[in-house]
Motif scaffolding. Structure first.
Motif, mmCIF file in Angstrom:
data_model
loop_
_atom_site.group_PDB
_atom_site.id
_atom_site.type_symbol
_atom_site.label_atom_id
_atom_site.label_comp_id
_atom_site.label_asym_id
_atom_site.label_seq_id
_atom_site.Cartn_x
_atom_site.Cartn_y
_atom_site.Cartn_z
ATOM 1 N N TYR A 1 114.706 24.861 -47.261
ATOM 2 C CA TYR A 1 113.438 24.551 -47.920
ATOM 3 C C TYR A 1 113.487 23.144 -48.506
ATOM 4 O O TYR A 1 114.556 22.597 -48.793
ATOM 5 N N ASP A 2 112.319 22.557 -48.664
ATOM 6 C CA ASP A 2 112.220 21.226 -49.258
ATOM 7 C C ASP A 2 112.262 21.343 -50.773
ATOM 8 O O ASP A 2 111.483 22.090 -51.374
ATOM 9 N N SER A 3 113.168 20.609 -51.379
ATOM 10 C CA SER A 3 113.278 20.598 -52.839
ATOM 11 C C SER A 3 112.821 19.247 -53.370
ATOM 12 O O SER A 3 113.527 18.242 -53.251
ATOM 13 N N GLU A 4 111.635 19.220 -53.942
ATOM 14 C CA GLU A 4 111.173 17.990 -54.597
ATOM 15 C C GLU A 4 112.004 17.705 -55.841
ATOM 16 O O GLU A 4 112.196 16.553 -56.219
ATOM 17 N N THR A 5 112.524 18.756 -56.456
ATOM 18 C CA THR A 5 113.342 18.594 -57.654
ATOM 19 C C THR A 5 114.588 17.771 -57.356
ATOM 20 O O THR A 5 114.935 16.847 -58.099
ATOM 21 N N PRO B 1 120.131 31.933 -53.649
ATOM 22 C CA PRO B 1 119.996 30.478 -53.696
ATOM 23 C C PRO B 1 121.353 29.800 -53.911
ATOM 24 O O PRO B 1 122.367 30.443 -54.165
ATOM 25 N N ASN B 2 121.346 28.487 -53.829
ATOM 26 C CA ASN B 2 122.455 27.678 -54.319
ATOM 27 C C ASN B 2 122.044 27.174 -55.700
ATOM 28 O O ASN B 2 121.118 26.374 -55.832
ATOM 29 N N GLY B 3 122.725 27.667 -56.720
ATOM 30 C CA GLY B 3 122.365 27.346 -58.100
ATOM 31 C C GLY B 3 122.852 25.999 -58.583
ATOM 32 O O GLY B 3 122.620 25.628 -59.727
ATOM 33 N N ARG B 4 123.519 25.253 -57.707
ATOM 34 C CA ARG B 4 124.002 23.899 -58.048
ATOM 35 C C ARG B 4 123.010 22.913 -57.439
ATOM 36 O O ARG B 4 123.167 22.454 -56.309
ATOM 37 N N THR C 1 121.794 23.430 -64.549
ATOM 38 C CA THR C 1 120.605 23.416 -65.404
ATOM 39 C C THR C 1 119.388 22.947 -64.621
ATOM 40 O O THR C 1 118.292 23.503 -64.757
ATOM 41 N N THR C 2 119.578 21.940 -63.779
ATOM 42 C CA THR C 2 118.496 21.431 -62.946
ATOM 43 C C THR C 2 117.929 22.512 -62.037
ATOM 44 O O THR C 2 116.744 22.485 -61.670
#
Length: 276
Positions: A47-51, A115-118, A139-140
């Motif tokens: 998925y695309d992560s804008e974050t 998910p990958n939480g990192r 945290t991000t």
């Protein structure tokens, strides 16, 4: 040793368990494939992560008999500091635990996202796992989850989007994330589970500044930990605060350390209590 609190403030199912003074352990082979049980499917997604500013990966479990014509609850299941989106799959046999619960009619229909939480560009579990930027990435992940991953899942899978249909849980670092994110966003999550939550768990007064709101809105808050875990103090300080503020929750202290038998049991116990 099994400890549960408080029996008088739980759902009917939880009251029964609490009255018994313990939770029954999983049956033999609960985490192994059974030849006569229908099996779900685990797919890798991107998925695309804008974050983060990059494409990110996750795994998705769809249950036996999955159909795009149905509507499903969704559980976001998080890993520990040494893992990634495949940690549960590689070590915890979640697909077999879930398949077996389905076969025993102990599980509501649910899609599980790993998910990958990192949340950083290089999100692999390599190098110094305690480096400042890697810790900050956990945290991000809150923004990545809320603004990137959840919208992707809701656009591509037939999941229901109300808070009562969304759960979050995790082990160790992911347990801390689940408490931090879930309790901060009670408008998004009604079911929250933490298995051996790590020291990234916020201090209780920061974790739950509005205990009254949580008491009214949570469907289930679950915390479990092994009695030989050197991070047990995190669970104890959190559950002590919950008890003081009279926030309904289930607390299970079981035999074990900071290890997979405890986390597998956490998933087994938590999964069959959500979306009920």
């Amino acid at each position: 040793m099994n400890q549960l609190w408080p029996e008088e403030q739980q759902s009917a199912a939880a009251v029964e368990a609490a009255t018994a003074g313990s939770i029954a352990p999983p049956p033999a082979l609960f985490d192994q494939a059974q030849p006569n049980h229908p099996r779900g499917k685990i797919d890798a997604i991107t998925y695309d992560s804008e974050t983060v500013g990059t494409k990110r990966q996750a795994l998705v479990y769809t249950p036996p008999g999955f159909s795009k014509d149905n509507s499903y609850n969704v559980l976001y299941l998080l890993h520990g500091i040494g893992g990634d989106e495949r940690e549960w799959f590689n070590n915890g046999s979640p697909q077999f635990i879930l398949d077996n619960l389905y076969a025993e009619k102990k599980l509501a229909e649910v899609i599980v996202v790993f998910p990958n939480g990192r949340a950083m560009v290089n999100d692999r579990a390599e190098g110094d796992l305690f480096a400042e930027d890697k810790i900050a990435a956990f945290t991000t992940f809150e923004d990545d989850l809320l603004h990137d991953l959840i919208p992707y899942i809701e656009a591509n899978y037939p999941v229901m989007t109300k808070r009562d249909n969304r759960a979050i849980a995790g082990l160790s670092m992911g347990g801390g994330q689940s408490l931090n994110i879930g309790l901060r966003h009670l408008d998004r999550f009604a079911w929250i589970g933490a298995f051996s939550p790590a020291p990234n768990t916020l201090e209780p007064d920061q974790l739950l500044p509005n205990a009254e709101e949580a008491s009214k809105t949570l469907d289930l808050l679950w915390i479990s930990c092994g009695d030989a875990d050197n991070l047990l103090y995190v669970s104890e300080r959190t559950t002590a605060y919950l008890k003081e503020k009279q926030v309904p929750h289930l607390w299970l202290e079981e035999a074990g350390g900071h290890d997979w038998p405890v986390w597998k049991n956490g998933l087994y116990q938590f999964a069959q209590r959500i979306f009920r």
